[in-house]
Design a protein around this motif. Sequence first.
Motif, PDB file in Angstrom:
ATOM      1  N   SER A  34      67.919  10.219   8.617  1.00 33.91           N
ATOM      2  CA  SER A  34      67.639  11.653   8.637  1.00 33.91           C
ATOM      3  C   SER A  34      66.426  11.925   9.512  1.00 33.91           C
ATOM      4  CB  SER A  34      67.384  12.189   7.220  1.00 33.91           C
ATOM      5  OG  SER A  34      68.589  12.348   6.514  1.00 33.91           O
ATOM      6  N   PHE A  35      66.510  13.002  10.276  1.00 31.65           N
ATOM      7  CA  PHE A  35      65.443  13.364  11.197  1.00 31.65           C
ATOM      8  C   PHE A  35      64.596  14.466  10.590  1.00 31.65           C
ATOM      9  CE2 PHE A  35      69.098  12.174  14.006  1.00 31.65           C
ATOM     10  CZ  PHE A  35      68.607  10.918  14.319  1.00 31.65           C
ATOM     11  N   GLY A  36      63.304  14.206  10.484  1.00 25.13           N
ATOM     12  CA  GLY A  36      62.382  15.201   9.981  1.00 25.13           C
ATOM     13  C   GLY A  36      62.116  16.263  11.040  1.00 25.13           C
ATOM     14  N   LEU A  37      62.637  17.452  10.832  1.00 25.40           N
ATOM     15  CA  LEU A  37      62.452  18.562  11.761  1.00 25.40           C
ATOM     16  C   LEU A  37      62.181  19.832  10.957  1.00 25.40           C
ATOM     17  CD1 LEU A  37      65.470  17.855  14.154  1.00 25.40           C
ATOM     18  CD2 LEU A  37      63.062  17.494  14.681  1.00 25.40           C
ATOM     19  N   PRO A  38      61.270  20.676  11.415  1.00 29.59           N
ATOM     20  CA  PRO A  38      60.514  20.575  12.663  1.00 29.59           C
ATOM     21  C   PRO A  38      59.261  19.728  12.490  1.00 29.59           C
ATOM     22  CG  PRO A  38      59.984  22.620  11.598  1.00 29.59           C
ATOM     23  CD  PRO A  38      61.012  21.953  10.730  1.00 29.59           C
ATOM     24  N   ILE A  39      58.677  19.369  13.619  1.00 32.04           N
ATOM     25  CA  ILE A  39      57.485  18.526  13.603  1.00 32.04           C
ATOM     26  C   ILE A  39      56.360  19.147  14.418  1.00 32.04           C
ATOM     27  CG2 ILE A  39      58.626  16.340  13.153  1.00 32.04           C
ATOM     28  CD1 ILE A  39      58.879  15.943  16.170  1.00 32.04           C
ATOM     29  N   GLY A  40      56.557  20.385  14.836  1.00 34.80           N
ATOM     30  CA  GLY A  40      55.550  21.065  15.640  1.00 34.80           C
ATOM     31  C   GLY A  40      56.056  21.463  17.009  1.00 34.80           C
ATOM     32  N   ILE A  41      57.163  20.886  17.454  1.00 37.72           N
ATOM     33  CA  ILE A  41      57.719  21.284  18.741  1.00 37.72           C
ATOM     34  C   ILE A  41      58.440  22.623  18.577  1.00 37.72           C
ATOM     35  CG2 ILE A  41      57.919  18.893  19.457  1.00 37.72           C
ATOM     36  CD1 ILE A  41      60.930  19.093  19.052  1.00 37.72           C
ATOM     37  N   GLY A  42      58.681  23.300  19.676  1.00 34.26           N
ATOM     38  CA  GLY A  42      59.207  24.651  19.633  1.00 34.26           C
ATOM     39  C   GLY A  42      60.653  24.742  19.169  1.00 34.26           C
ATOM     40  N   TYR A  43      61.055  25.973  18.881  1.00 35.05           N
ATOM     41  CA  TYR A  43      62.400  26.245  18.351  1.00 35.05           C
ATOM     42  C   TYR A  43      63.496  25.770  19.304  1.00 35.05           C
ATOM     43  CZ  TYR A  43      66.449  29.060  16.936  1.00 35.05           C
ATOM     44  OH  TYR A  43      67.702  29.479  16.558  1.00 35.05           O
ATOM     45  N   GLU A  44      63.409  26.133  20.577  1.00 37.14           N
ATOM     46  CA  GLU A  44      64.468  25.775  21.519  1.00 37.14           C
ATOM     47  C   GLU A  44      64.578  24.272  21.701  1.00 37.14           C
ATOM     48  OE1 GLU A  44      66.701  27.692  22.663  1.00 37.14           O
ATOM     49  OE2 GLU A  44      65.856  29.578  21.928  1.00 37.14           O
ATOM     50  N   ASP A  45      63.442  23.585  21.764  1.00 38.34           N
ATOM     51  CA  ASP A  45      63.472  22.133  21.924  1.00 38.34           C
ATOM     52  C   ASP A  45      64.022  21.450  20.673  1.00 38.34           C
ATOM     53  OD1 ASP A  45      62.454  22.127  24.522  1.00 38.34           O
ATOM     54  OD2 ASP A  45      60.377  22.194  23.807  1.00 38.34           O
ATOM     55  N   THR A  46      63.698  21.999  19.502  1.00 40.52           N
ATOM     56  CA  THR A  46      64.240  21.436  18.260  1.00 40.52           C
ATOM     57  C   THR A  46      65.755  21.624  18.193  1.00 40.52           C
ATOM     58  OG1 THR A  46      62.158  21.859  17.088  1.00 40.52           O
ATOM     59  CG2 THR A  46      64.137  21.526  15.742  1.00 40.52           C
ATOM     60  N   MET A  47      66.233  22.823  18.522  1.00 44.10           N
ATOM     61  CA  MET A  47      67.672  23.066  18.530  1.00 44.10           C
ATOM     62  C   MET A  47      68.372  22.180  19.548  1.00 44.10           C
ATOM     63  SD  MET A  47      68.615  25.359  16.250  1.00 44.10           S
ATOM     64  CE  MET A  47      69.943  26.467  16.703  1.00 44.10           C
ATOM     65  N   ASN A  48      67.743  21.972  20.687  1.00 43.81           N
ATOM     66  CA  ASN A  48      68.342  21.116  21.713  1.00 43.81           C
ATOM     67  C   ASN A  48      68.452  19.676  21.231  1.00 43.81           C
ATOM     68  OD1 ASN A  48      69.455  20.924  24.384  1.00 43.81           O
ATOM     69  ND2 ASN A  48      67.592  19.862  25.020  1.00 43.81           N
TER      70      ASN A  48
END
Length: 375
Positions: free
Chosen positions: A331-345
């Motif tokens: 499982s990937f812990g998200l979000p981690i501080g990076i932006g919304y678009e980069d997280t969705m990508n």
Amino acid sequence: MEFGLFVQGYVPESRRRTDPEAEHHALVEETEYVIQADRSGFKYAWASEHHFLDEYSHLSANDVFLGYLAHATERIHLGSGIFNPLPQVNHPVKVAEKVAMLDHLSGGRIEFGSGRGAGSHEILGFLPGVTDMNATKEIWEETIAEFPKMWLQDEYQGFTGKHWSLPPRKVLPKPYGAAHPAMWYAAGSPPSYAMAGRKGLGVLGFSIQKVSDMEWVLDSYKSAIEEAEPVGGFVNDNVMVTSTAICAETHAKAVEIAVGGGLNYLQSLLFRYHDTFPRPEGIPEWPELLPEYTEEIIELLIAEELMICGDPDEVFRQCKRWEQAGADQLSFGLPIGIGYEDTMNTIKLIGEHVIPKIDTDPVHRTSRFRDATAG
């Protein structure tokens, strides 16, 4: 190996300084990450329950959060990571009722993860005066085996214990369909993994930092679960581990995103609040922070298998290492501080290029365990 997403309501002060509605935006965005993970072929989404942990986790009412997602998603299994069943926090009967209700609303897609809280700041909010954080272990041990009885007995036989009691009552609703939701335990030490195995519980391995840590986990867990006396209706032979993940079209772009994400701050907050975790060498005491991550530090973390980061082919190879080490779920812990678009990508790229190559079984492992019990 199956794949999941873990969300926790991360609202750092840096975001609040520039966005007066940061808390609202963060919580809504995290529902959108789970909805996208559902579309992208992830099998699990885990939502934390934490209290009083400013910045680190504002996702306190995860039963409400999961209820929304039960309607907003179609296939993904929705897990409590965790529901805290200590009676001083949530009465066990209320927890059983919530899990069963979510089981109905999701059509049988609920996973019941439990645990004991995230360190002294959280625990002492509900148990003032406790000096030994291990005191919660006795309370949890007293409680966990009662859930299957509440779900499966027509009239629950009742319970009289040291920490809570209940006369015989019908606990309603009953779970949807066969048996009851799969049961998990959030473990943080080798004895905890073995204890979970003996009880037939899956493990939420939030404490696993890198691939090489899997060896002692599997040794303690898999040997114990072979002789399990399950507290529930079936054995959930499952070790889930978590990792940071950043996937982009190129390696350079992924590293650039990681450098700009402020990952050091989340890691510093983790050890601020999880003060019952062993503190690795080099982790400073709060309010001192870990140094900001440079490109060189990110490359070192990748090389040491402490984070998943790169283009889709690299991320595939990094995930494959976890599968080869024996993880049942990553499982990937998200979000981690990076932006919304980069997280969705990241979610979309992993769903398109990684998951189909590794998780080729359309049936959830926990569904198979549950269905076998019904047969």
